[in-house]
Design an enzyme around this catalytic site. Sequence first.
Site, PDB file in Angstrom:
ATOM      1  N   HIS A  53     -34.735 -17.226  23.875  1.00 42.58           N
ATOM      2  CA  HIS A  53     -34.532 -16.055  24.724  1.00 42.58           C
ATOM      3  C   HIS A  53     -33.582 -16.323  25.894  1.00 42.58           C
ATOM      4  O   HIS A  53     -33.214 -15.395  26.619  1.00 42.58           O
ATOM      5  CB  HIS A  53     -35.886 -15.566  25.260  1.00 42.58           C
ATOM      6  CG  HIS A  53     -35.965 -14.077  25.385  1.00 42.58           C
ATOM      7  ND1 HIS A  53     -34.864 -13.250  25.332  1.00 42.58           N
ATOM      8  CD2 HIS A  53     -37.025 -13.244  25.587  1.00 42.58           C
ATOM      9  CE1 HIS A  53     -35.231 -11.995  25.478  1.00 42.58           C
ATOM     10  NE2 HIS A  53     -36.544 -11.960  25.637  1.00 42.58           N
ATOM     11  N   ARG A  54     -33.184 -17.567  26.095  1.00 45.41           N
ATOM     12  CA  ARG A  54     -32.181 -17.842  27.124  1.00 45.41           C
ATOM     13  C   ARG A  54     -30.841 -17.228  26.751  1.00 45.41           C
ATOM     14  O   ARG A  54     -30.055 -16.850  27.621  1.00 45.41           O
ATOM     15  CB  ARG A  54     -32.004 -19.356  27.307  1.00 45.41           C
ATOM     16  CG  ARG A  54     -33.204 -20.084  27.882  1.00 45.41           C
ATOM     17  CD  ARG A  54     -32.941 -21.571  27.963  1.00 45.41           C
ATOM     18  NE  ARG A  54     -32.632 -22.139  26.653  1.00 45.41           N
ATOM     19  CZ  ARG A  54     -32.214 -23.394  26.460  1.00 45.41           C
ATOM     20  NH1 ARG A  54     -32.046 -24.190  27.506  1.00 45.41           N
ATOM     21  NH2 ARG A  54     -31.967 -23.833  25.236  1.00 45.41           N
TER      22      ARG A  54
END
Length: 465
Positions: free
Chosen positions: A436-437
């Site tokens: 999710h970065r």
Amino acid sequence: MTIEVKLPELGDGIESGDVLEVLVQEGDTIEKEQGIVELETDKATVEVPCSHAGRIVKVHVQIGDTVPIGATLITVEAAAPAAAAPAPQPPAPPASQPPAAPVETPAQPAPTQPASTVSSPAESVPAPAPAQRSDPKPAAKAPAADRESKPTPTAPPAVAAGTETGAAVAAGPAIRRFAREVGVDLSTVAGTGENGRITREDVLAVVLQTSKTARGKQPAADANLNTTTDDWGVVRIEKMAKIRRTIADRMHQSWTTAPRVTNFDDADVTELERMRQANKADYAAQGIKLTTMPFLIKACAMALRDHPAINASVDMENGQIIYKEYYNIGIAVDTERGLVVPPLRDANKLSIPAVAKELGNLAEKVRTGDFGINDLRGGTFTISNLGAIGGTYSTPIINVPEVAILLVGRARKMPVVINDEVQVRLMMPLSLSYDHRLVDGATAARFLNAVINYLEAPGRLLLAL
């Protein structure tokens, strides 16, 4: 001249290896590129070759050692100085000065024992055969000495010992590893393969025979196990293998550095299965096993081209996103030695038949253990096939530095509403975990929808290149 043979670089990020087997011993005559030790490093087992020919003066490692890159493995008395010994012979005839006696003097030393004491076995024609057999140890030198100097009293017994031991070690790294895993001493195995090489079946035959004779002697066998007790009973302790330690380190790295989110969905593969069943016989006639995986691999490769964020990696240290413009799909394979993820390179450029063929080659390499470190590197996206074992959905761990992994469950028939009618369709469960970065939920959903669209219209995959 003595030379220290050190452990060379084995690949990026590889700092050490565990010694699984020492293939030589002190006193052996060794050829250049002959195997010294078998190491387990990262997710592959490699045989480290010798950089020089000569006689082994000292072996610095033993089974179980963890050897760092650059450490000394063996010390070799190089054969190069001895190779220069024949050079004086040409000068001798021209330099036969006043009497004719000097001409006869060099003529006799040429075939004499001095050249055969240390370096002649490496130079003589018969010597390479025993030298290639790494485990026979001192016996490997005896046959060469026996052929050159028959008066040597110890030569006949050495030849006999070399014959027996040589046959026992005529086995490749995969067979030696398998023998270790099942606890078989290869010196007790008679090879039935070509030129007396030991096969997997030979090892299994010994296991079967040992199992029969060991029945009724279980207590004695248990005495050899590394067992102890805790507060509740008997426990067995094993040293963690290099592969398992590497997997543990990678999983911890993934869990602590890549915040993971997983999307779940289903693909209607009814049409794909119909097409596969209709064509698998034709593929089988060409020696290719047509499963659902080639279609899935191709679908992912095509979808990655349109969704570059899924085919990237994050460099937090330098504040960069690295977008890969090649599409190497890693296939997670569950083996007896641990999880292995060989990538199928440039999957986007391959047709379905080519993907199926390459997939078969990868499976054979993994099954036999015939792969190196580089065979496991360069992946940009991973597929894990849980359906081959059973199960539907899961939350797979990202194979860092990749940013996404797709887990495929077992397809099953389900009622689906199509045009207000309930139909029975074959549905394939999909679980996409992503970092999710870099990857947002919308990006992940669009990528997964693209994969599903390809699977539901397999004709597009047959035409896509």
